[in-house]
Write a protein that holds these residues in place. Structure first.
Motif, PDB file in Angstrom:
ATOM      1  N   MET A 194       0.822  -1.208   0.000  1.00 24.72           N
ATOM      2  CA  MET A 194       0.000   0.000   0.000  1.00 24.72           C
ATOM      3  C   MET A 194       0.858   1.261   0.000  1.00 24.72           C
ATOM      4  N   TRP A 195       1.918   1.253   0.776  1.00 21.07           N
ATOM      5  CA  TRP A 195       2.805   2.413   0.852  1.00 21.07           C
ATOM      6  C   TRP A 195       3.445   2.692  -0.507  1.00 21.07           C
ATOM      7  N   VAL A 196       3.932   1.643  -1.156  1.00 23.30           N
ATOM      8  CA  VAL A 196       4.553   1.798  -2.476  1.00 23.30           C
ATOM      9  C   VAL A 196       3.527   2.302  -3.486  1.00 23.30           C
ATOM     10  N   ALA A 197       2.322   1.729  -3.454  1.00 24.59           N
ATOM     11  CA  ALA A 197       1.273   2.122  -4.405  1.00 24.59           C
ATOM     12  C   ALA A 197       0.897   3.590  -4.238  1.00 24.59           C
ATOM     13  N   ASP A 198       0.767   4.027  -2.998  1.00 26.31           N
ATOM     14  CA  ASP A 198       0.359   5.404  -2.751  1.00 26.31           C
ATOM     15  C   ASP A 198       1.465   6.392  -3.115  1.00 26.31           C
ATOM     16  N   ARG A 199       2.720   5.968  -2.928  1.00 27.07           N
ATOM     17  CA  ARG A 199       3.843   6.859  -3.224  1.00 27.07           C
ATOM     18  C   ARG A 199       4.149   6.925  -4.712  1.00 27.07           C
ATOM     19  N   THR A 200       3.970   5.809  -5.426  1.00 25.49           N
ATOM     20  CA  THR A 200       4.363   5.767  -6.838  1.00 25.49           C
ATOM     21  C   THR A 200       3.216   6.084  -7.796  1.00 25.49           C
ATOM     22  N   GLY A 201       1.977   5.891  -7.349  1.00 21.89           N
ATOM     23  CA  GLY A 201       0.833   6.194  -8.205  1.00 21.89           C
ATOM     24  C   GLY A 201       0.747   7.692  -8.486  1.00 21.89           C
ATOM     25  N   ARG A 202       0.337   8.036  -9.697  1.00 22.19           N
ATOM     26  CA  ARG A 202       0.313   9.453 -10.076  1.00 22.19           C
ATOM     27  C   ARG A 202      -1.024  10.131  -9.790  1.00 22.19           C
ATOM     28  N   HIS A 203      -2.018   9.368  -9.367  1.00 19.08           N
ATOM     29  CA  HIS A 203      -3.317   9.922  -8.927  1.00 19.08           C
ATOM     30  C   HIS A 203      -3.916  10.888  -9.954  1.00 19.08           C
ATOM     31  N   LYS A 204      -3.789  10.549 -11.223  1.00 21.19           N
ATOM     32  CA  LYS A 204      -4.218  11.502 -12.255  1.00 21.19           C
ATOM     33  C   LYS A 204      -5.498  11.074 -12.979  1.00 21.19           C
ATOM     34  N   ARG A 205      -5.993   9.861 -12.707  1.00 19.58           N
ATOM     35  CA  ARG A 205      -7.156   9.352 -13.425  1.00 19.58           C
ATOM     36  C   ARG A 205      -8.364   9.269 -12.509  1.00 19.58           C
ATOM     37  N   GLY A 206      -9.514   9.728 -13.006  1.00 21.09           N
ATOM     38  CA  GLY A 206     -10.738   9.700 -12.226  1.00 21.09           C
ATOM     39  C   GLY A 206     -11.572   8.467 -12.526  1.00 21.09           C
ATOM     40  N   GLU A 207     -12.732   8.385 -11.906  1.00 18.02           N
ATOM     41  CA  GLU A 207     -13.597   7.218 -12.065  1.00 18.02           C
ATOM     42  C   GLU A 207     -14.048   7.019 -13.504  1.00 18.02           C
ATOM     43  N   ASP A 208     -14.301   8.098 -14.230  1.00 15.75           N
ATOM     44  CA  ASP A 208     -14.750   7.985 -15.620  1.00 15.75           C
ATOM     45  C   ASP A 208     -13.648   7.507 -16.553  1.00 15.75           C
ATOM     46  N   ASP A 209     -12.410   7.494 -16.056  1.00 16.28           N
ATOM     47  CA  ASP A 209     -11.281   7.074 -16.887  1.00 16.28           C
ATOM     48  C   ASP A 209     -10.962   5.585 -16.727  1.00 16.28           C
ATOM     49  N   THR A 210     -11.713   4.885 -15.877  1.00 16.53           N
ATOM     50  CA  THR A 210     -11.435   3.466 -15.662  1.00 16.53           C
ATOM     51  C   THR A 210     -11.741   2.663 -16.924  1.00 16.53           C
ATOM     52  N   SER A 211     -11.010   1.564 -17.089  1.00 18.79           N
ATOM     53  CA  SER A 211     -11.156   0.726 -18.271  1.00 18.79           C
ATOM     54  C   SER A 211     -11.392  -0.727 -17.868  1.00 18.79           C
ATOM     55  N   PHE A 212     -11.622  -1.577 -18.866  1.00 18.06           N
ATOM     56  CA  PHE A 212     -11.805  -3.009 -18.619  1.00 18.06           C
ATOM     57  C   PHE A 212     -10.557  -3.601 -17.974  1.00 18.06           C
ATOM     58  N   LYS A 213      -9.399  -3.172 -18.458  1.00 13.56           N
ATOM     59  CA  LYS A 213      -8.137  -3.653 -17.885  1.00 13.56           C
ATOM     60  C   LYS A 213      -8.041  -3.285 -16.408  1.00 13.56           C
ATOM     61  N   ASP A 214      -8.403  -2.057 -16.067  1.00 11.46           N
ATOM     62  CA  ASP A 214      -8.373  -1.622 -14.672  1.00 11.46           C
ATOM     63  C   ASP A 214      -9.264  -2.526 -13.814  1.00 11.46           C
ATOM     64  N   ALA A 215     -10.487  -2.732 -14.274  1.00  8.27           N
ATOM     65  CA  ALA A 215     -11.441  -3.523 -13.504  1.00  8.27           C
ATOM     66  C   ALA A 215     -10.951  -4.949 -13.296  1.00  8.27           C
ATOM     67  N   MET A 216     -10.392  -5.558 -14.322  1.00  8.94           N
ATOM     68  CA  MET A 216      -9.930  -6.941 -14.208  1.00  8.94           C
ATOM     69  C   MET A 216      -8.726  -7.056 -13.277  1.00  8.94           C
ATOM     70  N   LEU A 217      -7.798  -6.106 -13.377  1.00  9.39           N
ATOM     71  CA  LEU A 217      -6.624  -6.149 -12.506  1.00  9.39           C
ATOM     72  C   LEU A 217      -6.997  -5.881 -11.049  1.00  9.39           C
ATOM     73  N   VAL A 218      -7.851  -4.891 -10.839  1.00  9.03           N
ATOM     74  CA  VAL A 218      -8.273  -4.563  -9.485  1.00  9.03           C
ATOM     75  C   VAL A 218      -9.142  -5.684  -8.912  1.00  9.03           C
ATOM     76  N   GLY A 219     -10.063  -6.200  -9.733  1.00  6.90           N
ATOM     77  CA  GLY A 219     -10.904  -7.301  -9.282  1.00  6.90           C
ATOM     78  C   GLY A 219     -10.090  -8.545  -8.969  1.00  6.90           C
ATOM     79  N   GLY A 220      -9.108  -8.836  -9.811  1.00  7.43           N
ATOM     80  CA  GLY A 220      -8.260 -10.006  -9.586  1.00  7.43           C
ATOM     81  C   GLY A 220      -7.427  -9.901  -8.324  1.00  7.43           C
ATOM     82  N   SER A 221      -7.097  -8.674  -7.938  1.00  9.79           N
ATOM     83  CA  SER A 221      -6.267  -8.488  -6.736  1.00  9.79           C
ATOM     84  C   SER A 221      -6.994  -8.897  -5.463  1.00  9.79           C
ATOM     85  N   GLN A 222      -8.315  -9.063  -5.538  1.00 10.86           N
ATOM     86  CA  GLN A 222      -9.074  -9.506  -4.374  1.00 10.86           C
ATOM     87  C   GLN A 222      -8.650 -10.907  -3.928  1.00 10.86           C
ATOM     88  N   ILE A 223      -8.061 -11.654  -4.854  1.00 12.30           N
ATOM     89  CA  ILE A 223      -7.606 -13.009  -4.553  1.00 12.30           C
ATOM     90  C   ILE A 223      -6.544 -12.992  -3.459  1.00 12.30           C
TER      91      ILE A 223
END
Length: 278
Positions: free
Chosen positions: A136-165
């Motif tokens: 979490m620390w690495v993600a928050d520090r390295t993420g650029r926080h530049k994309r909003g909810e309307d910018d999400t894509s199928f790839k985003d959803a699959m990667l984020v959904g898969g991380s629930q595993i």
């Protein structure tokens, strides 16, 4: 006789409600509290109870985001018969949530013996809390926080959904923590990452709760504790969701990182000294 009393159900419901959507691991906190109360964390009734009361937290999200959910579901239903609707983001987003849930369902069914067995250990919870903090620390520090909810894509959803595993296999990693961290690594801003985590959690957690209901009752958990725990979880989770969205709009995830490390180290200490049994 119920494996969990009404009083214990109230406490566990409150813990579930507070922690389900915060990136601190609701499963980890439930196991810690269960251990402190002398409740066997690997008991089928207890595991089932923990899954069922998640439905209360999910209901809180459904109520809190009812307008968004109604809009998305309406777009999806319209798109099934109207070709023009299929180009709308809400229609596509509904399909993404459905498809992104499939990996965790398949892994959950295939790895059920491990999830209810050795991976339910408090040692695993403690280690996952700390390792997840680093991610979490690495993600928050390295993420650029530049994309909003309307910018999400199928790839985003699959990667984020898969991380629930990760949270499914390693209780303590945190479903919210894993999904939010993944979304941040994909450069979504903190609010978008948090909302995406909420929406992706709805089918996964609801399905898990309904799937475990029969086992929870059959293993000795009474209906009354289940109802009480679920209601308490709903009320507390609603307040927790409202607070979290306001918090992430103005703050980083550092407070959660520090808290998780502290809880993980404390848990290692309690296990090492024999105060808690794994």
């Amino acid at each position: 006789m119920s494996a969990i009393s009404i009083g214990q159900a109230v406490l566990l419901g409150a813990v579930e409600g507070v922690t389900e959507f915060l990136p601190v691991s609701s499963t980890g906190h439930l196991k810690i509290v269960e251990g402190l109360m002398g409740i066997p964390v690997d008991d089928d009734a207890v595991i089932g109870f923990s899954a069922v009361i998640q439905v209360g937290a999910i209901a809180a999200v459904l109520v809190y985001f009812r307008k968004d959910i109604a809009r998305i579901v309406s777009a999806w239903l319209s798109g099934l018969t109207d070709r023009e609707q299929r180009y709308h983001h809400d229609y596509k987003f509904a399909w993404w949530v459905i498809l992104a849930t499939i990996p965790i369902v398949l892994v959950g069914l295939a790895a059920k013996p491990l999830i209810k067995g050795p991976l339910a250990s408090l040692w695993v919870v403690a280690g996952s809390l700390i390792v997840g903090s680093g991610v979490m620390w690495v993600a928050d520090r390295t993420g650029r926080h530049k994309r909003g909810e309307d910018d999400t894509s199928f790839k985003d959803a699959m990667l984020v959904g898969g991380s629930q595993i990760l949270a499914l296999l390693f209780p303590g990693f945190s479903r919210s923590g894993a999904t939010m961290s993944t979304a941040l690594m994909l450069d979504l801003d903190r609010v978008a990452a948090t909302r995406l985590s909420f929406f992706l959690g709805i089918p996964a957690l609801t399905g898990a709760g309904l799937y475990e209901l029969k086992d929870a009752l059959g293993a000795g958990t009474g209906a009354a504790p289940l109802v009480v725990g679920t209601l308490v979880s709903f009320v507390v989770a609603y307040a927790s969701v409202a607070w979290l969205l306001k918090f992430v709009a103005k703050h980083s995830f550092n407070a959660f990182v520090i808290y998780r490390i502290a809880v993980g180290l404390l848990l290692f200490g309690l296990l090492g000294t024999g105060v808690l049994q794994s």
